[in-house]
Scaffold this active site. Structure first.
Site, mmCIF file in Angstrom:
data_model
loop_
_atom_site.group_PDB
_atom_site.id
_atom_site.type_symbol
_atom_site.label_atom_id
_atom_site.label_comp_id
_atom_site.label_asym_id
_atom_site.label_seq_id
_atom_site.Cartn_x
_atom_site.Cartn_y
_atom_site.Cartn_z
ATOM 1 N N ASP A 274 0.863 -1.186 0.000
ATOM 2 C CA ASP A 274 0.000 0.000 0.000
ATOM 3 C C ASP A 274 0.898 1.233 0.000
ATOM 4 O O ASP A 274 1.812 1.328 0.817
ATOM 5 C CB ASP A 274 -0.847 -0.043 1.292
ATOM 6 C CG ASP A 274 -2.070 0.847 1.216
ATOM 7 O OD1 ASP A 274 -1.959 1.951 0.647
ATOM 8 O OD2 ASP A 274 -3.115 0.454 1.752
ATOM 9 N N ARG A 276 -0.411 4.372 0.113
ATOM 10 C CA ARG A 276 -1.186 5.535 0.552
ATOM 11 C C ARG A 276 -0.576 6.180 1.790
ATOM 12 O O ARG A 276 -0.099 5.499 2.682
ATOM 13 C CB ARG A 276 -2.632 5.136 0.855
ATOM 14 C CG ARG A 276 -3.456 4.964 -0.379
ATOM 15 C CD ARG A 276 -4.809 4.445 -0.078
ATOM 16 N NE ARG A 276 -4.773 3.066 0.380
ATOM 17 C CZ ARG A 276 -5.855 2.332 0.633
ATOM 18 N NH1 ARG A 276 -7.038 2.864 0.480
ATOM 19 N NH2 ARG A 276 -5.753 1.084 1.030
#
Ligand SMILES: [Zn+2]
Length: 363
Positions: A274, A276
């Site tokens: 991920d 983010r």
């Protein structure tokens, strides 16, 4: 009015779905199409008429002599319904029409706000406890030297980072934003073009977003505020090219697509599960003066932690109702629960995750 139980009364939903898809039908046609008894159709349609979801329309001649009354979805009722019929599930969305938040023709009143990220470098450095020069150098290096002004023009304090912006939809009276007593319903959504726009069933993004919008409208109708924050962080901020490579790898791997290898496949392709960065995500909530979110529609710990650590209280965390999860998205859902995403039930064991399979590549 009483909201129907999700998934509990499929036949009631099926009646609405059939009429929604085909237009007005008679009770006899309903019984034939749904393969249920005439008595059950009479009982169900009586309830739906009482709930103001169906209405009797014109009569049409029937073979038996007595004209049959056609049943249609209500046009002048206080409720609007939307029915989605998918291969593996039927979902019913029901909202009250109040002419204020939800309009008769199906529209919603919202305030739309678009935000582009603009970083004040001295301020950002201070937030991270870093030196401004250290931040400038890191940004310069991590963007492959694309922005030499970061290190050559120290007089330029503002940087436009090459990341996506944010759209905010507010439901209800915006004057209540800064009132601490306002009940706030919020969905913080990260973009997923495949699902949000094109309706892919490999993930829960679109159902989650639609459910969030429905609950935001409901919250506003109850005197509170609803807020949808839509962030351009496609494919966990790894981008759609990476995402499609991961999807292909998931579907083509030995043993097929399983919850047990869900995160691993992303890491194999992208080098990380991920990408983010949620620490700035709550900024827009602070711009609006929000101190407390009553209902946060998200299962993500990264989002929850970022919001709470920024000083905003979260009362309830709400995950997507099971009835809205497409079958192929169970791989994602079970993998996320096992990885520590918010859930009320116990996550599945490693062995059980291997048994959660998605569609085969050729299905
Ligand atoms: Zn998605």
């Amino acid at each position: 009015m009483q909201r129907p139980a999700w998934g509990a009364d499929v036949t009631r939903t099926a009646v609405l779905a059939l009429i929604g898809a085909q237009g007005p039908v008679s009770r006899a046609e309903l019984a034939r199409s749904l393969k249920v008894s005439a008595a059950l159709v009479t009982q169900l349609t009586r309830q739906l008429i009482a709930d103001n979801l169906l209405e009797e329309l014109d009569s049409v001649p029937s073979q038996g002599g007595r004209p049959a009354r056609l049943l249609g979805l209500t046009s002048s009722a206080s409720n609007a319904i939307g029915v989605k019929v998918a291969a593996d599930h039927v979902a019913l969305v029901e909202v009250q029409i109040d002419g204020d938040v939800v309009h008769k023709e199906g529209g919603l009143s919202v305030v739309k706000i678009a935000i582009d990220p603009v970083w004040h470098l001295p301020g950002i450095a201070e937030r991270f406890g870093a030196s401004e020069m250290g931040l400038r150098r890191a940004l310069f290096e991590q963007t492959g030297g694309m922005y030499p002004e970061l290190v050559t023009r120290l007089d330029l304090q503002v940087f436009l980072p090459p990341i996506g912006g944010t759209t905010v939809y507010i439901f209800g009276d915006v004057d209540k934003l800064t009132d601490a007593k306002t009940r706030i319903t919020c969905r913080v959504h990260d973009e997923c073009n495949g699902s949000d726009v094109f309706g892919s069933d490999m993930c829960t993004c679109r159902p989650y977003l639609i459910h969030g919008i429905e609950e935001c409208a409901r919250g506003a109708q109850e005197g509170g505020l609803g807020i949808i924050v839509y962030n351009r962080k496609e494919g966990r901020a790894l981008g759609e090219v990476t995402k499609f490579l991961v999807y292909n790898a998931r579907k083509r791997q030995k043993g097929g697509d399983t919850a047990a290898t869900y995160f691993h496949r992303t890491e194999c392709v992208a080098g990380t599960e991920d990408a983010r960065f949620q620490e700035f995500m709550p900024d827009c909530l602070h711009f609006f003066g929000i101190r407390k979110i009553h209902n946060l529609h998200s299962m993500s710990n990264m989002k929850y932690d970022a919001i709470v650590n920024s000083g905003i209280e979260v009362v309830n965390r709400i995950s997507i109702p099971d009835s809205l999860i497409p079958k192929d998205a169970m791989v994602e859902m079970e993998a996320k629960k096992a990885a520590g995403y918010f859930t009320k039930e116990a996550p599945k064991s490693k062995e059980a995750l291997k048994k959660v399979h998605g569609r085969q590549i050729d299905e």
